[in-house]
Scaffold this motif. Structure first.
Motif, PDB file in Angstrom:
ATOM      1  N   ILE A 183       0.776  -1.218  -0.143  1.00 14.59           N
ATOM      2  CA  ILE A 183      -0.005  -0.134   0.062  1.00 14.59           C
ATOM      3  C   ILE A 183       1.056   1.275   0.026  1.00 14.59           C
ATOM      4  N   VAL A 184       0.458   2.290  -0.940  1.00 18.04           N
ATOM      5  CA  VAL A 184       1.455   3.256  -0.818  1.00 18.04           C
ATOM      6  C   VAL A 184       1.170   4.192   0.390  1.00 18.04           C
ATOM      7  N   ASN A 185       2.420   4.532   1.018  1.00 20.71           N
ATOM      8  CA  ASN A 185       2.295   5.282   2.094  1.00 20.71           C
ATOM      9  C   ASN A 185       3.408   6.277   2.208  1.00 20.71           C
ATOM     10  N   ILE A 186       3.562   7.139   3.284  1.00 22.70           N
ATOM     11  CA  ILE A 186       4.617   8.165   3.476  1.00 22.70           C
ATOM     12  C   ILE A 186       5.629   7.492   4.603  1.00 22.70           C
ATOM     13  N   GLY A 187       5.584   6.476   4.877  1.00 28.54           N
ATOM     14  CA  GLY A 187       6.575   5.942   5.684  1.00 28.54           C
ATOM     15  C   GLY A 187       6.417   4.580   5.697  1.00 28.54           C
ATOM     16  N   ALA A 188       7.530   3.714   6.210  1.00 35.87           N
ATOM     17  CA  ALA A 188       7.235   2.233   6.069  1.00 35.87           C
ATOM     18  C   ALA A 188       6.511   1.715   7.455  1.00 35.87           C
ATOM     19  N   GLU A 189       6.491   2.296   8.466  1.00 37.19           N
ATOM     20  CA  GLU A 189       6.148   1.909   9.750  1.00 37.19           C
ATOM     21  C   GLU A 189       4.426   1.718   9.833  1.00 37.19           C
ATOM     22  N   GLU A 190       3.814   1.140  10.506  1.00 39.42           N
ATOM     23  CA  GLU A 190       2.473   0.675  10.400  1.00 39.42           C
ATOM     24  C   GLU A 190       1.663   1.919  10.749  1.00 39.42           C
ATOM     25  N   VAL A 228       1.824  -5.422  -6.846  1.00 38.14           N
ATOM     26  CA  VAL A 228       0.559  -4.802  -6.877  1.00 38.14           C
ATOM     27  C   VAL A 228       0.745  -3.514  -5.999  1.00 38.14           C
ATOM     28  N   ILE A 229       0.481  -2.404  -6.470  1.00 35.30           N
ATOM     29  CA  ILE A 229       0.674  -1.049  -5.647  1.00 35.30           C
ATOM     30  C   ILE A 229      -0.699  -0.441  -5.571  1.00 35.30           C
ATOM     31  N   VAL A 230      -1.134  -0.698  -4.129  1.00 31.55           N
ATOM     32  CA  VAL A 230      -2.593  -0.251  -4.073  1.00 31.55           C
ATOM     33  C   VAL A 230      -2.532   1.166  -3.403  1.00 31.55           C
ATOM     34  N   CYS A 231      -3.486   2.139  -3.880  1.00 33.21           N
ATOM     35  CA  CYS A 231      -3.664   3.172  -3.500  1.00 33.21           C
ATOM     36  C   CYS A 231      -5.017   3.954  -3.826  1.00 33.21           C
ATOM     37  N   GLU A 232      -5.497   4.905  -3.558  1.00 34.84           N
ATOM     38  CA  GLU A 232      -6.682   5.344  -3.928  1.00 34.84           C
ATOM     39  C   GLU A 232      -6.424   6.256  -5.285  1.00 34.84           C
ATOM     40  N   ALA A 233      -7.506   6.538  -5.733  1.00 32.37           N
ATOM     41  CA  ALA A 233      -7.485   6.828  -7.195  1.00 32.37           C
ATOM     42  C   ALA A 233      -6.738   8.138  -7.455  1.00 32.37           C
ATOM     43  N   PHE A 234      -6.982   9.169  -6.507  1.00 36.73           N
ATOM     44  CA  PHE A 234      -6.065  10.552  -6.602  1.00 36.73           C
ATOM     45  C   PHE A 234      -4.840  10.362  -6.789  1.00 36.73           C
ATOM     46  N   VAL A 235      -4.200   9.438  -5.548  1.00 35.98           N
ATOM     47  CA  VAL A 235      -3.043   9.227  -5.336  1.00 35.98           C
ATOM     48  C   VAL A 235      -2.103   8.285  -6.540  1.00 35.98           C
ATOM     49  N   GLY A 236      -3.228   7.585  -7.112  1.00 34.95           N
ATOM     50  CA  GLY A 236      -2.598   6.429  -8.060  1.00 34.95           C
ATOM     51  C   GLY A 236      -2.522   7.503  -9.663  1.00 34.95           C
ATOM     52  N   ASN A 237      -3.378   8.465  -9.518  1.00 34.07           N
ATOM     53  CA  ASN A 237      -3.376   9.324 -10.888  1.00 34.07           C
ATOM     54  C   ASN A 237      -2.052  10.149 -10.857  1.00 34.07           C
ATOM     55  N   VAL A 238      -1.643  10.931  -9.716  1.00 32.74           N
ATOM     56  CA  VAL A 238      -0.623  11.339  -9.241  1.00 32.74           C
ATOM     57  C   VAL A 238       0.637  10.724  -9.847  1.00 32.74           C
TER      58      VAL A 238
ATOM     59  N   ILE B 229       3.353  24.629  -5.999  1.00 31.63           N
ATOM     60  CA  ILE B 229       2.622  23.684  -6.243  1.00 31.63           C
ATOM     61  C   ILE B 229       1.748  23.073  -4.782  1.00 31.63           C
ATOM     62  N   VAL B 230       0.523  23.442  -4.835  1.00 30.46           N
ATOM     63  CA  VAL B 230      -0.133  23.257  -3.529  1.00 30.46           C
ATOM     64  C   VAL B 230      -0.642  21.709  -3.510  1.00 30.46           C
ATOM     65  N   CYS B 231      -0.297  21.130  -2.630  1.00 32.87           N
ATOM     66  CA  CYS B 231      -1.146  19.886  -2.168  1.00 32.87           C
ATOM     67  C   CYS B 231      -1.151  19.655  -0.866  1.00 32.87           C
ATOM     68  N   GLU B 232      -1.907  18.527  -0.315  1.00 37.06           N
ATOM     69  CA  GLU B 232      -1.958  18.081   0.989  1.00 37.06           C
ATOM     70  C   GLU B 232      -0.790  17.202   1.356  1.00 37.06           C
ATOM     71  N   ALA B 233      -0.244  17.028   2.376  1.00 36.28           N
ATOM     72  CA  ALA B 233       1.218  16.429   2.778  1.00 36.28           C
ATOM     73  C   ALA B 233       1.285  15.025   2.202  1.00 36.28           C
ATOM     74  N   PHE B 234       0.191  14.090   2.331  1.00 41.19           N
ATOM     75  CA  PHE B 234       0.360  12.892   1.586  1.00 41.19           C
ATOM     76  C   PHE B 234       0.713  12.795   0.131  1.00 41.19           C
ATOM     77  N   VAL B 235       0.057  13.555  -0.602  1.00 39.58           N
ATOM     78  CA  VAL B 235       0.069  13.779  -1.937  1.00 39.58           C
ATOM     79  C   VAL B 235       1.616  14.175  -2.293  1.00 39.58           C
ATOM     80  N   GLY B 236       1.841  15.479  -1.432  1.00 40.74           N
ATOM     81  CA  GLY B 236       3.332  16.029  -1.779  1.00 40.74           C
ATOM     82  C   GLY B 236       4.460  15.013  -1.349  1.00 40.74           C
ATOM     83  N   ASN B 237       4.315  14.137  -0.352  1.00 36.45           N
ATOM     84  CA  ASN B 237       5.321  13.219  -0.039  1.00 36.45           C
ATOM     85  C   ASN B 237       5.317  12.275  -1.256  1.00 36.45           C
ATOM     86  N   VAL B 238       4.543  11.707  -1.684  1.00 36.85           N
ATOM     87  CA  VAL B 238       4.399  10.804  -2.905  1.00 36.85           C
ATOM     88  C   VAL B 238       5.225  11.425  -4.247  1.00 36.85           C
TER      89      VAL B 238
END
Lengths: 340, 340
Positions: A183-190, A228-238, B229-238
């Motif tokens: 799952i796409v995340n901003i860090g490896a920790e749970e 398989v990289i799971v994320c919601e559509a906004f993040v996936g689109n980015v 480029i404005v975005c919230e932190a999760f998207v910015g981090n990605v």
């Protein structure tokens, strides 16, 4: 002799920047390359027939279905699908719905395709949201990025279904054994992440039927750290769009660097053939289109700027989907795992 | 003669993978390069003094403040900041709080820096959330990506403040006149996006003090289509992490291609010097660290793997911030525009 599968692919001859020429040529190439393909070109019949005259191919395996209307990218999707009954998208999707075609391939309006797929072809029982899942190139092969569709603001239960569907696709269409799901995340920790990821993480950990490997930081996607990289559509689109944009900027920077001195220009001539071959492996166009999963039939969305090669690859992609009976496997996976 | 500004930068000598050696050397380089810099190295005094012995520099402009503890990346940030009063991060931030330093630069734990900045240095009046805003390289220069911090699940009002703060920074620190501000979205049209973006878009349109140019798709970020480029932190981090990961993968692919045949190896030798120079412009390390904006003092977070050059650039970056009085300009911008 065992009878060969015939895979009937309805192709939107009017969709995309290079339609109908590139679409028709792509269909001809697909039919010539694989004898299992039957292409049904849907669109303005006279124009399609004119294009077809340019090529030599097995006439039995390309048919044409006339559709007088075209849905453009500027039209509001729901309205367009409801009103333009004679459009290539609506007519082709009806072929899939009525089992006159196994799959639908289009380079047309993403919005109209996503809406039409749900309204006309329909979701498999139990599927909450059908995701759009393109393959992206990595250093070691490809990864499935799920979801890149138009359904933003997803819930944890949606992401869990994406993980299940993506696993089935990678295992049975791409032949990846026990695909690694992250799952796409901003860090490896749970404990890291936003509300959605924090809510989804424990659910994925409890899915014994998938090989969940935890969080993946965007930095590790290109190196091939997950299948398989799971994320919601906004993040996936980015992720998908940045992949395209950054690859093109970096390559133009490399080219600029190579052309900046006389010495480097000479070197560029020597480097070019080898470089071209390697870079092809990082080109998204090589991997066909993005399947939309969880539907009662296959829908493949290809990039609006697709050329004949992409169209051909997207059509050929439908073969494994049908032969492996992916829709049925997805239906079973959702049913079995959500009712246990 | 006009008296020169003195910019006092507290530097976390213990933070990052290459501390203390690379940090100390970076500080020495900064002091030697610009006579306005005074560096205060915070950390284990004996070790720092030992490192300093290696260099020749103006002794008046580097001082050392002893701090016996170090906060590591694995520690829970809030707990670490509260308990380790004698850590380099907490001690250095207290120097900023007590106006004994103008800025704080660290390659240490991002979590601890973000938490400490808010708890110790504190937000400017009216600022809801202080964003972390790195500069990312583009084809035409750099863009400010705001927010890449740890504050996920933002509200529209936060994003509006990010736009204001980012505008002030780009205009006065980078010298970009009337910087173009765009919001990251999955399509160019106003009706596209998730709940957050749809809620933020009309608010940004109403901000007359910024040059809001609408939505930006991730595809257009690398070409330089916007300055802020404005975005919230999760998207910015990605976005930030994918930038790093994809650049490294693409360059290794280019290298692999160049080394694949004898002919291309010869070419690579000729191409290399020119290529190296051009690619430097796409290297994130060239642009110093990520400022954390909206605080009563400047905090600059540099990458954990930073070498002396990044440390030097991050320290030099603090000069314009102080000379241009950015904190005061941000305070005014928030106050004036939110109380009208």
């Amino acid at each position: 002799m065992e009878q060969q599968t015939m895979v009937r692919v309805a192709v939107d001859a009017m969709g995309g920047d290079n339609a109908p020429a590139a679409v028709v040529e792509g269909a001809v190439l697909a039919v010539c390359e694989d004898s299992r393909v039957h292409a049904v070109l849907v669109g303005k019949e006279d124009i399609i027939r004119e294009e077809l005259k340019k090529y030599t191919y097995d006439k039995e395996r390309i048919s044409v279905v006339d559709a007088g209307e075209v849905i453009t990218n500027d039209e509001a999707p729901v309205m367009a699908i409801r009103r333009k009954k004679d459009s290539s998208i609506v007519k082709a999707m009806n072929l899939v719905k009525n089992n006159e075609a196994d799959a639908f391939v289009s380079a047309g309006s993403t919005g109209a395709i996503l809406v039409g797929a749900q309204l006309i072809i329909g979701r498999l029982p139990g599927v909450e949201r059908p995701p759009l899942a393109p393959l992206i190139p990595t250093e070691t092969g490809v990864a499935l990025l799920i979801d890149c569709g138009a359904n933003v603001d997803a819930r944890p239960s949606h992401l869990v279904q994406f993980a299940r569907m993506g696993s089935v696709y990678m295992e049975h269409v791409l032949g990846v054994r026990n695909p690694r799901v992250a799952i796409v995340n901003i860090g490896a920790e749970e404990e890291k992440g936003n509300t959605l990821v924090k809510g989804t993480f424990p659910l994925l950990k409890n899915c014994n039927e998938i090989n969940f490997t935890g969080s993946i930081e965007a930095r590790d996607i290109p190196s091939g750290a997950a299948d398989v990289i799971v994320c919601e559509a906004f993040v996936g689109n980015v992720i998908l769009k940045l992949y395209e944009g950054l690859a093109s900027t970096l390559l133009s920077t490399v080219k600029k660097g190579m052309m900046s001195t006389f010495r480097s220009k000479v070197g560029a001539l020597l480097v070019k053939p080898a470089l071209k071959k390697t870079l092809k492996s990082m080109d998204t166009a090589e991997y066909g289109g993005a399947p939309m999963l969880g539907l009662k039939g296959l829908v493949v969305k290809v990039h609006g700027s697709s050329e004949k090669a992409e169209m051909k690859n997207a059509i050929l992609q439908c073969i494994a989907f049908k032969e492996q009976n992916i829709s049925e496997k997805i239906r079973t996976s959702i049913e079995v795992n959500e009712n246990k």
